[in-house]
Structure formats: C-alpha cells, structure tokens
Scaffold this motif. Structure first.
Motif, mmCIF file in Angstrom:
data_model
loop_
_atom_site.group_PDB
_atom_site.id
_atom_site.type_symbol
_atom_site.label_atom_id
_atom_site.label_comp_id
_atom_site.label_asym_id
_atom_site.label_seq_id
_atom_site.Cartn_x
_atom_site.Cartn_y
_atom_site.Cartn_z
ATOM 1 N N LEU A 160 38.485 42.871 44.760
ATOM 2 C CA LEU A 160 39.103 41.814 43.950
ATOM 3 C C LEU A 160 40.621 41.889 44.007
ATOM 4 O O LEU A 160 41.301 40.858 44.060
ATOM 5 N N TYR A 164 41.985 38.715 45.820
ATOM 6 C CA TYR A 164 42.495 37.811 44.785
ATOM 7 C C TYR A 164 43.755 38.429 44.166
ATOM 8 O O TYR A 164 44.803 38.420 44.769
ATOM 9 N N TRP A 168 41.765 39.716 38.098
ATOM 10 C CA TRP A 168 40.346 39.402 38.291
ATOM 11 C C TRP A 168 39.433 40.590 38.023
ATOM 12 O O TRP A 168 38.235 40.419 37.795
ATOM 13 N N TYR A 171 38.848 39.587 34.476
ATOM 14 C CA TYR A 171 38.187 38.289 34.296
ATOM 15 C C TYR A 171 36.695 38.356 34.632
ATOM 16 O O TYR A 171 35.899 37.601 34.070
#
Length: 513
Positions: A160, A164, A168, A171
């Motif tokens: 992640l 990203y 995240w 999240y």
C-alpha cells in the motif's frame, strides 16, 4: 449469552465478522512498521521521531488490555466489542487524515486504546457463540487470524505504501471495521451479557496507566537512547517499577479491583502463561530480526522481506481450524511439545544460513516454522485458561493476553533488536582481529580491487572490506539468535508438564457461557 446458537451461513458470517474485528487490530501492530520512513519523510520528521507512531499505539493498547474484564462487565461484552471496532475504524480514518506527527501520534494513541479489548473480547465471543462441537474449529479459525495477521501486515503495508501512499495503511481498516461491527450488532443484539457496574478504582487505573505507559515507552525507545546510558530511560524504568509494584499492592487490598491477580494462583494459568509468553518472545524475535537483516544487509526491499517471511503463515492458515477441531483427542500439553519441537528444528535449520542464502531457502525455513505456529497458540490457550470459571473467562483472557503481548511481543521486540545489534558488534570485533597484512587472503583482496580499478584508494578499499565484515557479522549474529531461540524452545517444554492435564470436561466448563 443465550444458549441458542446460530447454525449454517449465519454462524459462519458471525465468526468471520468477529475474526475481522480482531484481524484489523492485530494487523495494525505490524502494518505501520514498514511505512515509518515514508511517514517520517512526508511529515518532515526524523525516522527516530516517526517510531512514536508505533510506540503510542502499543503503549495505550497495553494499558487497556488488562481492563477488558471490567469494561465488559460495565458496558456489556457485545456492546463493548461493537463500539471498540467502530471507534477503531474512526480513529484509523483520522490517522490517515493526519497532517503532522503530533496529530498522528494523538490519534494512534486513541486507536490503541479503543482496540485494547478486541483480542480477549473476540476470543470469548467466538467461544460463547459457537456450540460445543464447533468451538474447536471456531477457535482454530480465530487462532489462525491471530498468527497470520502480523505476518501479512508488513506485506500489505509495503504494498500500500509503495503503490498508493501511507494513509492507506489506515484507511483499509475502515470498511472492514464497519462490516464487522454491523454484522455482530445485527446477529447478537438480543444476546447481550449481564451488566455488572462495580465502582471504578481510579487510583489503580492511574497507577496501571502510568506504569505500563512508562514501561512500553522505555522498551520502545531504549535502543534509540542507548538504554541505561540515558537518564530518560533510567527515569522511565524507576517510574514504571515503582508504579507497578504499588499498583499490585494497592489492587490486592481493594474490594473491586480493576485487575484480578488471583488467576496466577492457578497452576495451569501461571505456567501456561509463562510457556506461551516465552514462546511468543522467541517467535517475535525471529519475526523482527529476520526481515530487518534482509533489508539492512541483504538488500531486500520491505515488500520482498515481507514475502520472504510470509510462508510462516501458510501452515497456520490451512491447519489451524483442523487442529482446533481435533486437538482434544490427545493431551493438550503434547501439542505444545510438538509445537516447540518444530519451532526448534526450524530455527536450527535457519542457524546455518550464510550471506549467499537464497530466497527459496529463507522461505522454506519459515514454511517449516509455520507447522510449529499451527499447533502453538490454541492448545496452550486451552491449557492456560481451561480451568478458569466461565464468569471469569474475559478477565483471565485479558490478563493472559496482556502478559503475552507486553512481554512476548513488546519486550521481545526490544530485547531481540538490542541483542542482535550487540552480537554484531562482538562478531565484527572478532572478525576484524583476523584482518592483518600477514593474511594472504587480505593481501589478495587489496590487490584484486587495486587491479580492478585504479580509482580505488586504500581508504575506499578499507570501506569496502569493512562493509563485507559488517555483513558477515550480522549474518553470524542472526545465526546466534536462531541457535539461542531453538534451545530456548526446548527449555520451555518442561514447563508444559508443570501444568495439570486439561480434559474435555474442564475445557467445556471453562468455555460454557
């Protein structure tokens, strides 16, 4: 809890929902580790300051964990679980929105606090919601989550963060947490436990919070501050020891203590807790030092280091449910013997690695260790808690997991890194003693580099040689840790037979709610 059990897909959905609530909490203990450099860089702080993201979560989590029984009685077990998962999802979302380290540490502290009860709560809910003939399988599924979540955490965190961004890793908890809370609330809304609201021992709560908080910070920051060479570490240690000793004395004199120490008077609880805590200490030491060695000395990325150690979860994933279902067919203590023996054999194998070890060899060693993991947790939990009365199960599970996590995971992590580093210093010094101009190998090394490039001065060659010595020293240090872990597992086996045999009737009595 009402004795009418769900069956079929509803029971499966309930077990999955309870398991997911536990999964995200355990996942968050390891998922942030690989993202610390990215978080520190993004928030414009040093990597050392960034480690407060881990310390703050661990400290608040450890403080709340032994309070689980009291909180469950005060609010109701199901209500506490649902709100803990929802608040965990909310604080995870706020962590992802953080724009400064202070903001992130504040929300991580809240996140750890609201999640402190989830492990013992989920364990008792799984037992209470499943009929006796399915409790073994359900506990096997739950145990698989407890073991696998820390393993996949670094992989998910690395992926992640690379693909990203670091928010995240927080999240990802939100949709899972909401799903878990809603399903548990819907299926168990009419099965709430009896509310027992005893007076709050505020003095005991403050002493526990202060003592455990100081202890966790001391363990997490000790290496960065050079342990007892630092006045801060000395002060934290003294404050923690005084607070916890006074807390134990104070609690023993209270009519309504927030923590019940009487469980340690039970022989199985005492020796079972010591055995599983020692096992977790060695297991987490290997889990921490192996990826660290791969990243710092073998040039692995965080993602591939996670992949290298991930096979430890394969056997646990496939076998935990089966072992949970059939573990009562033999003496539970023998499951512990099998587990500790398999752990020991895998660590003996790992202790023969060299710097030329391949990814396949590392994965194979971790795969072998996974068979020990598969039959490690559940049988020892049952040995430790099998004689605890049902009314006290949540309290005992909270204390049991508090000791296991604080000592086995928290202290084990700090101790393993410190020992690993000091062993490297020892081996580095011993190897350096052999590097003299009288050695033909050293002379040949200098000649080869001089011939290979005229730009290599003596100073540059010295740095290259020192880097190779350091790599070998860390390899020897890693092997020493494996040897020590293997022998410690064997030394823990006699502790299992200091426990009384726990029969099926005792287990059913302990888990019948």
């Amino acid at each position: 809890m009402e004795p009418d059990y769900y069956t079929g897909w509803k029971l499966m959905l309930l077990n999955v929902a309870i398991g997911l609530g536990t999964f995200i909490q355990i996942l968050d203990t390891s998922i942030a580790n690989v993202a610390i450099p990215y978080i520190a860089g993004n928030l414009s702080v040093s990597a050392d300051q960034g480690t407060w993201v881990i310390t703050s979560f661990a400290a608040s989590n450890a403080i709340v964990l032994p309070l689980t029984g009291w909180l469950a009685n005060y609010f109701g077990r199901i209500r506490l679980f649902v709100w803990a998962v929802l608040l965990f999802a909310l604080t995870s979302f706020l962590c992802g929105l953080s724009t400064s380290l202070t903001m992130l540490v504040f929300f991580r502290t809240l996140q750890g606090a609201v999640a402190g009860s989830l492990i013992p709560l989920s364990q008792s809910l799984v037992i209470a919601c499943n009929p006796p003939e399915r409790q073994g399988s359900a506990l096997g599924f739950w145990g698989m989550i407890v073991i696998v979540a820390p393993v996949v955490g670094p992989i998910i965190g690395g992926y992640l963060t690379d693909v990203y961004s670091w928010p995240w890793i927080f999240y990802i908890n939100v949709p899972i947490g909401i799903f878990s809370a809603l399903v548990v609330r819907y299926l168990l809304k009419n099965h709430e436990t009896k509310i027992i609201r005893t007076p709050i021992d505020w003095t005991g709560l403050c002493l526990l919070s202060f003592g455990v908080g100081c202890l966790q910070i001391m363990l997490d920051k000790g290496k960065d501050l050079d342990w007892f060479e630092s006045n801060i570490i000395i002060a934290l240690t003294i404050a923690s020891v005084i607070s916890l000793i006074y807390f134990v004395i104070w609690t023993r004199l209270q009519k309504y203590p927030i923590v019940d120490f009487s469980f340690f008077e039970n022989r199985n609880f005492l020796f079972g807790t010591i055995a599983i805590t020692g096992g977790f200490l060695v297991y987490f030491s290997s889990t921490v030092t192996t990826p660290l060695w791969l990243q710092t000395e073998q040039n692995y990325t965080p993602y591939w280091a996670g992949v290298a150690v991930a096979p430890v979860g394969v056997a646990a994933f496939f076998l935990s449910t089966t072992i949970g279902k059939h573990m009562n067919r033999i003496d539970l203590r023998y499951w512990g013997v099998i587990s500790f023996t398999l752990f020991s054999l895998s660590l003996f194998y790992q202790a023969n690695f060299t710097t030329q070890v391949s990814l396949n060899d590392i994965m194979f060693a971790r795969f072998l260790q996974g068979f020990g993991v598969a039959c490690f947790f559940l049988p020892l939990v049952q040995v430790s808690l099998g004689e605890i009365p049902s009314a006290k199960y949540a309290d005992a599970a909270g204390m049991f997991n508090f000791v296991r996590i604080l000592v086995g995971s928290g202290f084990g992590t700090s101790l393993s890194i410190e020992l690993w580093t000091r062993l490297e210093i020892f081996h580095h010094a011993r190897l350096t003693e052999t590097l003299t101009t009288a050695s033909p190998q050293v002379t040949q090394f200098y000649n080869n580099l001089s011939i290979a490039s005229s730009n290599f001065s003596t100073g540059v060659i010295n740095q290259v040689l020192d880097a190779q010595v350091e790599q070998q020293a860390f390899m020897l240090s890693t092997n020493d840790m494996s040897w020590a872990g293997a022998w410690l597992f064997l030394c823990l086996i006699p502790l299992l037979f200091l426990c009384k045999r726990v029969g099926v009737s005792n287990q059913n009595k302990a888990v019948a709610h």
